[in-house]
Design a protein around this motif. Sequence first.
Motif, PDB file in Angstrom:
ATOM      1  N   SER A 173      11.493  -5.878   3.671  1.00 10.35           N
ATOM      2  CA  SER A 173      11.090  -5.474   5.064  1.00 10.35           C
ATOM      3  C   SER A 173       9.594  -5.047   5.044  1.00 10.35           C
ATOM      4  O   SER A 173       8.982  -4.540   5.892  1.00 10.35           O
ATOM      5  CB  SER A 173      11.844  -4.202   5.421  1.00 10.35           C
ATOM      6  N   PHE A 174       9.038  -4.841   3.850  1.00 10.01           N
ATOM      7  CA  PHE A 174       7.673  -4.472   3.737  1.00 10.01           C
ATOM      8  C   PHE A 174       6.767  -5.728   4.005  1.00 10.01           C
ATOM      9  O   PHE A 174       6.839  -6.883   3.392  1.00 10.01           O
ATOM     10  CB  PHE A 174       7.259  -4.039   2.251  1.00 10.01           C
ATOM     11  N   LYS A 175       5.740  -5.603   5.225  1.00 11.73           N
ATOM     12  CA  LYS A 175       5.145  -6.785   5.615  1.00 11.73           C
ATOM     13  C   LYS A 175       3.587  -6.397   5.104  1.00 11.73           C
ATOM     14  O   LYS A 175       2.750  -7.079   5.797  1.00 11.73           O
ATOM     15  CB  LYS A 175       5.279  -7.123   6.885  1.00 11.73           C
ATOM     16  N   GLY A 176       3.003  -5.565   4.604  1.00 10.10           N
ATOM     17  CA  GLY A 176       1.737  -5.260   4.214  1.00 10.10           C
ATOM     18  C   GLY A 176       1.282  -6.094   2.991  1.00 10.10           C
ATOM     19  O   GLY A 176       2.013  -6.838   2.383  1.00 10.10           O
ATOM     20  N   PRO A 177      -0.197  -6.043   2.710  1.00  7.63           N
ATOM     21  CA  PRO A 177      -0.752  -6.732   1.451  1.00  7.63           C
ATOM     22  C   PRO A 177      -0.166  -6.080   0.254  1.00  7.63           C
ATOM     23  O   PRO A 177      -0.098  -4.912  -0.035  1.00  7.63           O
ATOM     24  CB  PRO A 177      -2.185  -6.711   1.897  1.00  7.63           C
ATOM     25  N   VAL A 219      15.283   2.015  -9.349  1.00  2.59           N
ATOM     26  CA  VAL A 219      14.742   1.839  -8.059  1.00  2.59           C
ATOM     27  C   VAL A 219      14.144   0.491  -7.534  1.00  2.59           C
ATOM     28  O   VAL A 219      13.903   0.268  -6.456  1.00  2.59           O
ATOM     29  CB  VAL A 219      13.783   3.023  -7.736  1.00  2.59           C
ATOM     30  N   VAL A 220      14.135  -0.577  -8.617  1.00  2.51           N
ATOM     31  CA  VAL A 220      13.537  -1.801  -8.354  1.00  2.51           C
ATOM     32  C   VAL A 220      14.273  -2.480  -7.606  1.00  2.51           C
ATOM     33  O   VAL A 220      15.390  -2.964  -8.169  1.00  2.51           O
ATOM     34  CB  VAL A 220      12.953  -2.129  -9.618  1.00  2.51           C
ATOM     35  N   GLY A 229       5.694 -12.502  -4.759  1.00  2.20           N
ATOM     36  CA  GLY A 229       6.538 -13.506  -4.110  1.00  2.20           C
ATOM     37  C   GLY A 229       7.882 -12.920  -4.576  1.00  2.20           C
ATOM     38  O   GLY A 229       9.098 -13.175  -3.561  1.00  2.20           O
ATOM     39  N   ALA A 230       8.094 -12.478  -5.581  1.00  5.38           N
ATOM     40  CA  ALA A 230       9.653 -12.095  -6.262  1.00  5.38           C
ATOM     41  C   ALA A 230      10.140 -10.856  -5.687  1.00  5.38           C
ATOM     42  O   ALA A 230      11.216 -10.644  -4.987  1.00  5.38           O
ATOM     43  CB  ALA A 230       9.421 -11.779  -7.651  1.00  5.38           C
ATOM     44  N   LEU A 231       9.095  -9.860  -5.060  1.00  7.35           N
ATOM     45  CA  LEU A 231       9.429  -8.469  -4.907  1.00  7.35           C
ATOM     46  C   LEU A 231       8.875  -8.113  -3.472  1.00  7.35           C
ATOM     47  O   LEU A 231       9.505  -7.303  -3.101  1.00  7.35           O
ATOM     48  CB  LEU A 231       8.869  -7.361  -5.808  1.00  7.35           C
ATOM     49  N   PHE A 232       8.039  -8.914  -2.893  1.00  9.46           N
ATOM     50  CA  PHE A 232       7.545  -8.677  -1.568  1.00  9.46           C
ATOM     51  C   PHE A 232       7.621  -9.808  -0.800  1.00  9.46           C
ATOM     52  O   PHE A 232       6.460 -10.374  -0.518  1.00  9.46           O
ATOM     53  CB  PHE A 232       6.155  -8.065  -1.602  1.00  9.46           C
ATOM     54  N   PRO A 233       8.651 -10.318  -0.448  1.00  8.33           N
ATOM     55  CA  PRO A 233       8.682 -11.782   0.198  1.00  8.33           C
ATOM     56  C   PRO A 233       8.158 -11.810   1.482  1.00  8.33           C
ATOM     57  O   PRO A 233       7.789 -12.813   1.935  1.00  8.33           O
ATOM     58  CB  PRO A 233      10.269 -12.188   0.039  1.00  8.33           C
ATOM     59  N   ALA A 234       7.847 -10.753   1.996  1.00  6.10           N
ATOM     60  CA  ALA A 234       7.496 -10.677   3.707  1.00  6.10           C
ATOM     61  C   ALA A 234       6.107  -9.963   3.638  1.00  6.10           C
ATOM     62  O   ALA A 234       5.558  -9.863   4.762  1.00  6.10           O
ATOM     63  CB  ALA A 234       8.379  -9.807   4.272  1.00  6.10           C
ATOM     64  N   SER A 250      10.552  -0.785  -1.140  1.00  6.04           N
ATOM     65  CA  SER A 250      11.739  -1.139  -0.875  1.00  6.04           C
ATOM     66  C   SER A 250      12.628  -0.311   0.020  1.00  6.04           C
ATOM     67  O   SER A 250      13.414  -0.839   1.012  1.00  6.04           O
ATOM     68  CB  SER A 250      12.325  -1.290  -2.216  1.00  6.04           C
ATOM     69  N   ARG A 251      13.048   0.958  -0.241  1.00 11.43           N
ATOM     70  CA  ARG A 251      13.619   2.015   0.437  1.00 11.43           C
ATOM     71  C   ARG A 251      13.011   2.676   1.805  1.00 11.43           C
ATOM     72  O   ARG A 251      13.935   2.522   2.649  1.00 11.43           O
ATOM     73  CB  ARG A 251      13.982   2.972  -0.489  1.00 11.43           C
ATOM     74  N   TYR A 252      11.437   2.842   1.537  1.00 13.21           N
ATOM     75  CA  TYR A 252      10.958   3.131   2.632  1.00 13.21           C
ATOM     76  C   TYR A 252       9.648   2.340   3.277  1.00 13.21           C
ATOM     77  O   TYR A 252       8.543   2.699   2.912  1.00 13.21           O
ATOM     78  CB  TYR A 252      10.426   4.506   2.445  1.00 13.21           C
ATOM     79  N   PRO A 253       9.961   1.083   3.619  1.00 17.33           N
ATOM     80  CA  PRO A 253       9.040   0.141   3.957  1.00 17.33           C
ATOM     81  C   PRO A 253       7.700   0.773   4.935  1.00 17.33           C
ATOM     82  O   PRO A 253       6.731   0.402   4.930  1.00 17.33           O
ATOM     83  CB  PRO A 253       9.370  -1.040   4.164  1.00 17.33           C
ATOM     84  N   ASP A 254       8.185   1.572   5.672  1.00 16.87           N
ATOM     85  CA  ASP A 254       7.163   2.003   6.654  1.00 16.87           C
ATOM     86  C   ASP A 254       6.368   3.158   6.469  1.00 16.87           C
ATOM     87  O   ASP A 254       5.428   3.439   6.751  1.00 16.87           O
ATOM     88  CB  ASP A 254       7.892   2.430   7.847  1.00 16.87           C
ATOM     89  N   ASP A 255       6.523   3.582   5.137  1.00 22.39           N
ATOM     90  CA  ASP A 255       5.649   4.534   4.299  1.00 22.39           C
ATOM     91  C   ASP A 255       4.470   4.320   4.056  1.00 22.39           C
ATOM     92  O   ASP A 255       3.430   5.124   4.330  1.00 22.39           O
ATOM     93  CB  ASP A 255       6.490   5.215   2.944  1.00 22.39           C
TER      94      ASP A 255
END
Length: 398
Positions: free
Chosen positions: A321-325, A315-316, A354-359, A222-227
């Motif tokens: 913005s996270f687009k991975g699997p 932190v939840v 679906g709830a936490l990783f919509p993308a 959530s905070r660092y989606p590119d990590d």
Amino acid sequence: MRTFTLATMLASGTSALTIPLLGSLTGFKDIPVLSLSQGGKAQCYSGLIAVPVTTTGNTQLNLNLPNNQSSVTDIFTQYLTSTSTLVQTLTGPDATVSGTFNIHAKLCFPLLSLPPLVTPPTVQFLIHGIGFDKGYWDFAPGYSQVDAAAAAGYATFTYDRLGVGLSDHPDAVQVVQSPLEVDIAHALIQMLRKGNLLGTKFGKVAIGGHSFGSIQSVGIASRYPDDVDAVMLTGFSLSSASFGLTFAAFNAALANKNQAARFGALSNGYLVTGSPQSNQMAFFRNPNYDANLFNADDNNKQTFTFGEFFTLGKVVAPATSFKGPVDVVNGQNDFIFCQGDCLNPSDQNAPVTGALFPAAGGKCSTFMLPGAGHALNLHYGASQMFAHMNNFLKSNGL
């Protein structure tokens, strides 16, 4: 190329093994200890890593350290009272915490496939839950994600979270909290991506969590989606309905009294589960585990803090913005996140992505380990779960 001889380390019975050493031992404070994983599939470097970090997300808690065990029990009794306002009373404003913390970590490579010979393209960044240390991921032969990952061609990075195991044990109320631990994980991931550990740069990072480690994984994505390039959540659902039952089952005890030989020097802010029965109810489902593993786990039970307890879910947030699997894995009889039945009233794995990783993209998946309780890695059939997780990564080109 330098070599190092490991005598009498191979579980297979081989008396010695010559292992190529990395050209760089950077990142660790001292020369790291070289060892093999429990099943001998991976060669590992372990030691302390100094992690400078600042977080602005901790919470100022209006809580004094309890004087004795009775005070500890009373805090949890107040928390569980039906009309409780304890959380609101204790919760203050956001707080900034800065420091350099020593984190004990282990970086493992497939046997005889480490740099400069071969650099695995993906490292699995694995975060243990409450009550465990990094050994949760490499517990015994046949019960090791480190071994399974190595056999599948992956490197793994495991570590003792702050306040656990061989890592630093700072203030247990104001410092060892969930937000700071997310920022420590972020710093460690950046070290792996930039080649600051053992001179090895990983192009891909797949994060895998268990329980509180999964909560941390959600926070990182959530905070660092590119990590991270993929997220694997184990021992986790959207439900917190049985959290109260869980902490009642924990029967939280002062670590410095319950385990005086191991934790006698710690403050009264560090806690452990009160008894073997506490561990069984929260983490294990009888009879689907080896009693020897249960005893080994109970003898090595690890600490948690008041700071973590009161900031568990802070932190939840949806990782928009996270687009991975994403992969979601549970034991069918998980007590903490499913109150003993992850298929009631329906599959509790299904709604998480679906709830936490919509993308989320790629090939997302779920897996339910039949008969397993919350500590999936220590139940019969754990190897099925490890295979599923590694196949999930393979199916997504990682």
